[in-house]
Motif scaffolding. Structure first.
Motif, PDB file in Angstrom:
ATOM      1  N   GLY A 391       0.820  -1.214   0.000  1.00 18.16           N
ATOM      2  CA  GLY A 391       0.000   0.000   0.000  1.00 18.16           C
ATOM      3  C   GLY A 391       0.850   1.259   0.000  1.00 18.16           C
ATOM      4  O   GLY A 391       0.511   2.244  -0.667  1.00 18.16           O
ATOM      5  N   MET A 392       1.964   1.255   0.746  1.00 13.29           N
ATOM      6  CA  MET A 392       2.856   2.417   0.763  1.00 13.29           C
ATOM      7  C   MET A 392       3.555   2.594  -0.578  1.00 13.29           C
ATOM      8  O   MET A 392       3.785   3.723  -1.027  1.00 13.29           O
ATOM      9  CB  MET A 392       3.878   2.271   1.886  1.00 13.29           C
ATOM     10  N   ALA A 393       3.888   1.476  -1.227  1.00 12.23           N
ATOM     11  CA  ALA A 393       4.484   1.569  -2.558  1.00 12.23           C
ATOM     12  C   ALA A 393       3.520   2.226  -3.537  1.00 12.23           C
ATOM     13  O   ALA A 393       3.899   3.124  -4.303  1.00 12.23           O
ATOM     14  CB  ALA A 393       4.895   0.176  -3.043  1.00 12.23           C
ATOM     15  N   LEU A 394       2.253   1.803  -3.499  1.00  7.93           N
ATOM     16  CA  LEU A 394       1.246   2.419  -4.369  1.00  7.93           C
ATOM     17  C   LEU A 394       0.996   3.870  -3.973  1.00  7.93           C
ATOM     18  O   LEU A 394       0.740   4.720  -4.836  1.00  7.93           O
ATOM     19  CB  LEU A 394      -0.055   1.623  -4.305  1.00  7.93           C
ATOM     20  N   ARG A 395       1.071   4.169  -2.677  1.00 14.63           N
ATOM     21  CA  ARG A 395       0.857   5.546  -2.225  1.00 14.63           C
ATOM     22  C   ARG A 395       1.902   6.480  -2.820  1.00 14.63           C
ATOM     23  O   ARG A 395       1.590   7.583  -3.284  1.00 14.63           O
ATOM     24  CB  ARG A 395       0.889   5.616  -0.707  1.00 14.63           C
ATOM     25  N   ASN A 396       3.162   6.048  -2.814  1.00  8.80           N
ATOM     26  CA  ASN A 396       4.216   6.866  -3.419  1.00  8.80           C
ATOM     27  C   ASN A 396       3.961   7.086  -4.897  1.00  8.80           C
ATOM     28  O   ASN A 396       4.124   8.200  -5.412  1.00  8.80           O
ATOM     29  CB  ASN A 396       5.571   6.179  -3.219  1.00  8.80           C
ATOM     30  N   LEU A 397       3.551   6.029  -5.579  1.00  5.17           N
ATOM     31  CA  LEU A 397       3.309   6.140  -7.021  1.00  5.17           C
ATOM     32  C   LEU A 397       2.115   7.028  -7.325  1.00  5.17           C
ATOM     33  O   LEU A 397       2.197   7.951  -8.143  1.00  5.17           O
ATOM     34  CB  LEU A 397       3.114   4.745  -7.613  1.00  5.17           C
ATOM     35  N   LYS A 415      -9.693  -4.817  -2.648  1.00  2.00           N
ATOM     36  CA  LYS A 415      -9.764  -5.079  -1.210  1.00  2.00           C
ATOM     37  C   LYS A 415     -10.886  -4.240  -0.594  1.00  2.00           C
ATOM     38  O   LYS A 415     -11.221  -3.160  -1.093  1.00  2.00           O
ATOM     39  CB  LYS A 415      -8.435  -4.712  -0.532  1.00  2.00           C
ATOM     40  N   PRO A 416     -11.427  -4.671   0.529  1.00  2.00           N
ATOM     41  CA  PRO A 416     -12.547  -3.942   1.144  1.00  2.00           C
ATOM     42  C   PRO A 416     -12.114  -2.883   2.152  1.00  2.00           C
ATOM     43  O   PRO A 416     -12.950  -2.357   2.873  1.00  2.00           O
ATOM     44  CB  PRO A 416     -13.310  -5.064   1.861  1.00  2.00           C
ATOM     45  N   THR A 417     -10.831  -2.535   2.194  1.00  2.00           N
ATOM     46  CA  THR A 417     -10.350  -1.665   3.267  1.00  2.00           C
ATOM     47  C   THR A 417     -10.613  -0.186   3.031  1.00  2.00           C
ATOM     48  O   THR A 417     -10.599   0.604   3.970  1.00  2.00           O
ATOM     49  CB  THR A 417      -8.841  -1.862   3.444  1.00  2.00           C
ATOM     50  N   GLY A 418     -10.824   0.235   1.801  1.00  2.00           N
ATOM     51  CA  GLY A 418     -10.973   1.660   1.518  1.00  2.00           C
ATOM     52  C   GLY A 418      -9.678   2.424   1.648  1.00  2.00           C
ATOM     53  O   GLY A 418      -9.677   3.652   1.842  1.00  2.00           O
ATOM     54  N   GLU A 419      -8.556   1.719   1.520  1.00  2.00           N
ATOM     55  CA  GLU A 419      -7.239   2.336   1.695  1.00  2.00           C
ATOM     56  C   GLU A 419      -6.973   3.434   0.687  1.00  2.00           C
ATOM     57  O   GLU A 419      -6.260   4.397   0.967  1.00  2.00           O
ATOM     58  CB  GLU A 419      -6.176   1.233   1.582  1.00  2.00           C
ATOM     59  N   HIS A 420      -7.544   3.316  -0.513  1.00  2.00           N
ATOM     60  CA  HIS A 420      -7.221   4.237  -1.594  1.00  2.00           C
ATOM     61  C   HIS A 420      -8.240   5.363  -1.767  1.00  2.00           C
ATOM     62  O   HIS A 420      -8.140   6.132  -2.729  1.00  2.00           O
ATOM     63  CB  HIS A 420      -7.108   3.459  -2.909  1.00  2.00           C
ATOM     64  N   ASP A 592       3.040   9.625   5.480  1.00  2.13           N
ATOM     65  CA  ASP A 592       2.226   9.263   6.647  1.00  2.13           C
ATOM     66  C   ASP A 592       0.834   9.873   6.524  1.00  2.13           C
ATOM     67  O   ASP A 592       0.627  11.055   6.794  1.00  2.13           O
ATOM     68  CB  ASP A 592       2.916   9.744   7.923  1.00  2.13           C
ATOM     69  N   GLU A 593      -0.122   9.060   6.107  1.00  2.00           N
ATOM     70  CA  GLU A 593      -1.490   9.527   5.981  1.00  2.00           C
ATOM     71  C   GLU A 593      -2.272   9.307   7.275  1.00  2.00           C
ATOM     72  O   GLU A 593      -3.080  10.143   7.666  1.00  2.00           O
ATOM     73  CB  GLU A 593      -2.191   8.790   4.825  1.00  2.00           C
ATOM     74  N   GLU A 594      -1.986   8.213   7.950  1.00  2.00           N
ATOM     75  CA  GLU A 594      -2.775   7.843   9.121  1.00  2.00           C
ATOM     76  C   GLU A 594      -2.631   8.853  10.254  1.00  2.00           C
ATOM     77  O   GLU A 594      -3.618   9.229  10.900  1.00  2.00           O
ATOM     78  CB  GLU A 594      -2.362   6.454   9.608  1.00  2.00           C
ATOM     79  N   ASP A 595      -1.414   9.303  10.533  1.00  2.00           N
ATOM     80  CA  ASP A 595      -1.176  10.207  11.652  1.00  2.00           C
ATOM     81  C   ASP A 595      -0.986  11.663  11.246  1.00  2.00           C
ATOM     82  O   ASP A 595      -1.256  12.566  12.037  1.00  2.00           O
ATOM     83  CB  ASP A 595       0.067   9.754  12.437  1.00  2.00           C
ATOM     84  N   ALA A 596      -0.504  11.901  10.024  1.00  2.00           N
ATOM     85  CA  ALA A 596      -0.181  13.272   9.624  1.00  2.00           C
ATOM     86  C   ALA A 596      -0.970  13.766   8.422  1.00  2.00           C
ATOM     87  O   ALA A 596      -0.870  14.949   8.064  1.00  2.00           O
ATOM     88  CB  ALA A 596       1.326  13.388   9.334  1.00  2.00           C
ATOM     89  N   GLY A 597      -1.733  12.902   7.762  1.00  2.00           N
ATOM     90  CA  GLY A 597      -2.522  13.333   6.607  1.00  2.00           C
ATOM     91  C   GLY A 597      -1.677  13.808   5.445  1.00  2.00           C
ATOM     92  O   GLY A 597      -2.106  14.663   4.666  1.00  2.00           O
ATOM     93  N   GLU A 598      -0.488  13.228   5.283  1.00  2.00           N
ATOM     94  CA  GLU A 598       0.433  13.727   4.255  1.00  2.00           C
ATOM     95  C   GLU A 598      -0.034  13.380   2.849  1.00  2.00           C
ATOM     96  O   GLU A 598       0.137  14.184   1.919  1.00  2.00           O
ATOM     97  CB  GLU A 598       1.833  13.173   4.514  1.00  2.00           C
ATOM     98  N   ALA A 599      -0.620  12.189   2.662  1.00  2.00           N
ATOM     99  CA  ALA A 599      -1.137  11.857   1.334  1.00  2.00           C
ATOM    100  C   ALA A 599      -2.262  12.810   0.942  1.00  2.00           C
ATOM    101  O   ALA A 599      -2.352  13.248  -0.218  1.00  2.00           O
ATOM    102  CB  ALA A 599      -1.625  10.404   1.315  1.00  2.00           C
ATOM    103  N   SER A 600      -3.114  13.156   1.886  1.00  2.00           N
ATOM    104  CA  SER A 600      -4.196  14.099   1.598  1.00  2.00           C
ATOM    105  C   SER A 600      -3.647  15.458   1.171  1.00  2.00           C
ATOM    106  O   SER A 600      -4.197  16.111   0.270  1.00  2.00           O
ATOM    107  CB  SER A 600      -5.092  14.263   2.830  1.00  2.00           C
TER     108      SER A 600
END
Length: 759
Positions: A391-397, A415-420, A592-600
């Motif tokens: 998931g982190m690899a895809l996040r970087n891409l 996947k059912p996680t809603g990660e993306h 870090d999206e979970e704690d810092a919202g960096e992907a957002s």
């Protein structure tokens, strides 16, 4: 050297913009700056320093490009080798000296004992030599021989020869004791001893010790000579450079190669090119030439043995050919280079990226170098066990793709996680776990490939080029968890795999690219035909060697790429094979999206860049989404209504999705019913202010209010359709607990009826 500075920074701060550029862009900037500055009348040249300055205004900011001509350097500095002015070289030399000093200080008691022992041998040997010289003891052997000969000849002792030899001995000894050298030596020695005793009496024994150093040195030399005469080996000072924790030296490399590389003979030596320098906070690197009969490939084959000889982990060592086959680039770390996770270079990026030329920064290797995925013709396969960092690899891409408006990103989540879901605002298409919709999407891609082939033919082009980016955007299809769609037990898997293989084989030259990820690296999920077309492969930690070979290809483990041996705590670390050019360990950058919202934050920047370029979902004519809407009546642009990865009625924005859209999206993949508890959770996620439970509400009050409001909104939306939608009851579990909720067939019928009456 080319330097671009931003003089509009706060408080007049000058920022070196070259540090923010990828290597390819920096090289282009140097070339362009030199040509433009030297030819432009706006350039200001300084003949004394060789500096050319070109000022310009870019996007309302004052930017100065400076071309510092290294070829015009004058004076002594031009004669000094560049390696001697390199701060990393001096830093490494400082580490070597500091280590040597600490090592020898720690071993000083041993050294003192060895010196005292060797000096004692020297004193004893020299006293014996002086005694023999002054007393002519060499005559002793002759006198004994004379006694034995006389006894043999006459049967009794004849002392005439013996007496003669004794007399001669006394004369020689007396003469030696009266020699000037003997008298001067005795006088000097007694004077020296008297001086030392006097110093000790007046200033103490501590002050007398330095005065003894010369005689200790002389006796040390005498002792060393005596041991050499006897043929004995002796060592006083240990080589600090060969210790386990010593900084890298050429002596270490030579010793390791002699131990580990059979073709590196005992008298072979490496020849350093420049000096060893510090490469990172915990690593050193150098370039050296090998003897003609030893090639770098032989060193690479014996990498494990070399690492053992240098007493480091094999993954802490990197050996590469640097030019010709006997020129080696050697890098070694003193601790795990992947221990500390590096932050993504995308953080803080506010301008568009050029991924066609520069590539997407997705990972870093053991040397700390950024690994970039060039978005031209690469197909990427990411595989590994669950919770290993895919998931982190895809996040970087995906975050990098968001910052290039010329790229259309389409995400299919298995996947059912809603990660993306965080990527939904910039996704041209995004949906999850809908096999039929994926089949429609592949239909649309096949039509897109035909359209692009016709367009390229009309333009006289054979493949996608940079100049065509204004006419054709790059299409990237990302499928996370491929096994959801391609396992044998899944309906239509064989046909789906065949179409994906076709897409991966012909799409590259047309700017249609494929990225797939799976936590089930099995042959039935990733058959050889599909894997063979994936020119980029990234194997995170796998369960076994079969999983590694399924991702990287047959024989990967034999070449040392053992992804199944990656530690569990190194999430995001994997073997990266970029079209067979670079087979190396690489770890994803941290976003870090979970704690810092960096992907957002990155996606928000990408959203603004795409909005300004008119490339947001809904701002441009998208033939692929248009086909999906035509076939299903539902749009998955920007993740569908609400950005939840659930297709909905076309034209809806997140804010104006209907209650039927949200209710339909509450169903899990493959489920034919949804309990009211899940419905309430879905509506609370959609609009917490209206649908979430209030702080002062108990459960019964909340459930009553929710049911009343939902019923009113459904009646309003279904008004005029003749369709009613009411909750139903069913039993679940061993205890046959009664559950209240909605059936999928009823919700789909109501949704279709509302769509027809309101379109």
């Amino acid at each position: 050297m080319t330097q671009a500075t931003d003089h509009s920074a706060p408080s007049g701060q000058v920022i070196d913009m070259t540090k923010r550029l990828p290597p390819e862009s920096l090289a282009n900037l140097k070339k362009a700056a030199r040509a433009e500055a030297l030819s432009s009348s706006a350039g200001v040249a300084d003949a004394r320093t060789g500096t050319v300055r070109l000022s310009a205004e870019v996007d309302g900011q004052d930017v100065v490009i400076e071309q510092l001509d290294d070829e015009r350097r004058r004076g002594l500095r031009a004669l000094v080798p560049a390696s001697l002015t390199n701060p990393d070289v001096w830093a490494h030399r400082g580490e070597v000296l500091a280590h040597a000093a600490g090592f020898h200080v720690a071993h000083s008691p041993v050294y003192v004992w060895r010196i005292v022992k060797l000096s004692s041998i020297g004193v004893w040997a020299e006293l014996g030599a002086a005694w023999g010289y002054l007393l002519a003891t060499e005559y002793g052997a002759d006198i004994d021989e004379a006694k034995r000969e006389a006894k043999k000849k006459k049967g009794f002792a004849d002392n005439s020869d013996v007496a003669q030899l004794r007399g001669e001995r006394r004369q020689v000894a007396r003469a030696r004791r009266r020699e000037n050298l003997t008298v001067l030596s005795a006088t000097g020695f007694t004077s020296y001893i008297a001086a030392v005793v006097g110093i000790a009496e007046v200033w103490g024994v501590a002050m007398a010790f330095p005065a003894l150093i010369p005689v200790i040195g002389v006796m040390y030399a005498c002792g060393a000579r005596e041991l050499r005469r006897r043929g004995n080996d002796f060592v006083v000072f240990e080589p600090a450079a060969l210790e386990e924790d010593a900084p890298l030296t050429d002596a270490q490399i030579n010793q390791a190669l002699r131990i580990a590389v059979p073709s590196f003979k005992e008298d072979d030596e490496i020849q350093l090119v420049g000096l060893i320098q510090r490469a990172d906070i915990n690593a050193s690197q150098c370039v050296f030439k090998l003897p003609a009969h030893v090639t770098v490939s032989k060193l690479i084959e014996q990498r494990e043995g070399i690492a053992g000889a240098l007493q480091v982990d094999e993954n802490w060592l990197d050996i590469q050919q640097d030019g010709h086959p006997t020129r080696c680039s050697f890098w070694i770390a003193t601790s795990d280079p992947f221990e500390t996770v590096r932050r993504s270079p995308l953080l803080g990026q506010s301008t568009p990226l050029d991924l066609w030329n520069d590539g997407a920064p997705i990972a870093y290797n053991k040397r700390g170098e950024t690994r970039r995925l060039t978005i031209r013709d690469i197909m990427l396969l990411i595989g590994g066990a669950t919770r290993t960092g895919k998931g982190m690899a895809l996040r970087n891409l995906i975050c990098a793709l968001a910052l290039d408006p010329r790229i259309n990103v389409r995400i299919v989540d298995g996947k059912p996680t809603g990660e993306h879901l965080v990527y939904a605002p910039i996704a041209a298409t995004m949906f999850g776990r809908d096999r039929n919709r994926l089949d429609f999407l592949l239909d649309a891609y096949e039509a897109e490939i035909e359209r692009r082939e016709d367009l390229l033919a009309s333009l006289g082009e054979s493949k996608m080029t940079a100049k065509l980016l204004k006419k054709l955007s790059i299409e990237i299809l990302i499928i996370d968890e491929l096994a959801t769609y391609t396992r044998k037990s899944v309906p239509g898997a064989a046909a789906r795999l065949s179409r994906l293989e076709f897409l991966s084989s012909v799409g590259a030259g047309l700017g249609v690219l494929l990225v797939v990820a799976t936590q089930h690296p099995e042959v039935e999920v990733i058959p050889a035909g599909l894997r063979g077309n994936m020119t980029g492969r990234w194997a995170q930690r796998t369960a076994d060697a079969d999983g590694t070979n399924a991702i990287l290809g047959k024989g990967a483990t034999g070449r040392g790429m053992r992804a199944h041996d990656i530690p569990r705590d190194k999430r995001g670390l994997g073997w990266l094979d970029m079209d067979g050019i670079a087979e190396e360990l690489a770890r994803s950058f941290l976003i870090d999206e979970e704690d810092a919202g960096e992907a957002s934050e990155i996606i928000a920047v990408g959203w603004e860049l795409r909005r300004a370029a008119g490339r947001l979902p809904g701002q441009w004519d998208d033939p692929i989404e248009a086909y999906l809407v035509q076939m299903t009546g539902l749009s998955s642009a920007a993740g569908g209504p609400g950005g939840r990865g659930k297709p909905g009625r076309p034209g809806q924005a997140a804010a104006d999705a209907t209650v039927l859209d949200v209710l339909l999206g509450a169903f899990e993949e493959g489920a034919d019913r949804v309990p009211l508890a899940d419905v309430r959770a879905a509506f609370a996620a959609w609009s917490a202010d209206q649908w979430a439970q209030k702080d002062d509400e108990d459960d019964a009050t909340y459930e009553g209010r929710f049911g009343k409001d939902l019923g009113a909104r459904l009646d309003e939306q279904l008004d005029g359709t003749g369709v009613e939608l009411e909750p139903k009851r069913w039993r679940v579990g061993e205890g046959q607990v009664r559950v209240r909720g909605y059936l999928l067939k009823h919700v789909e019928a109501a949704h279709e009826a509302a769509r027809k009456i309101h379109k």
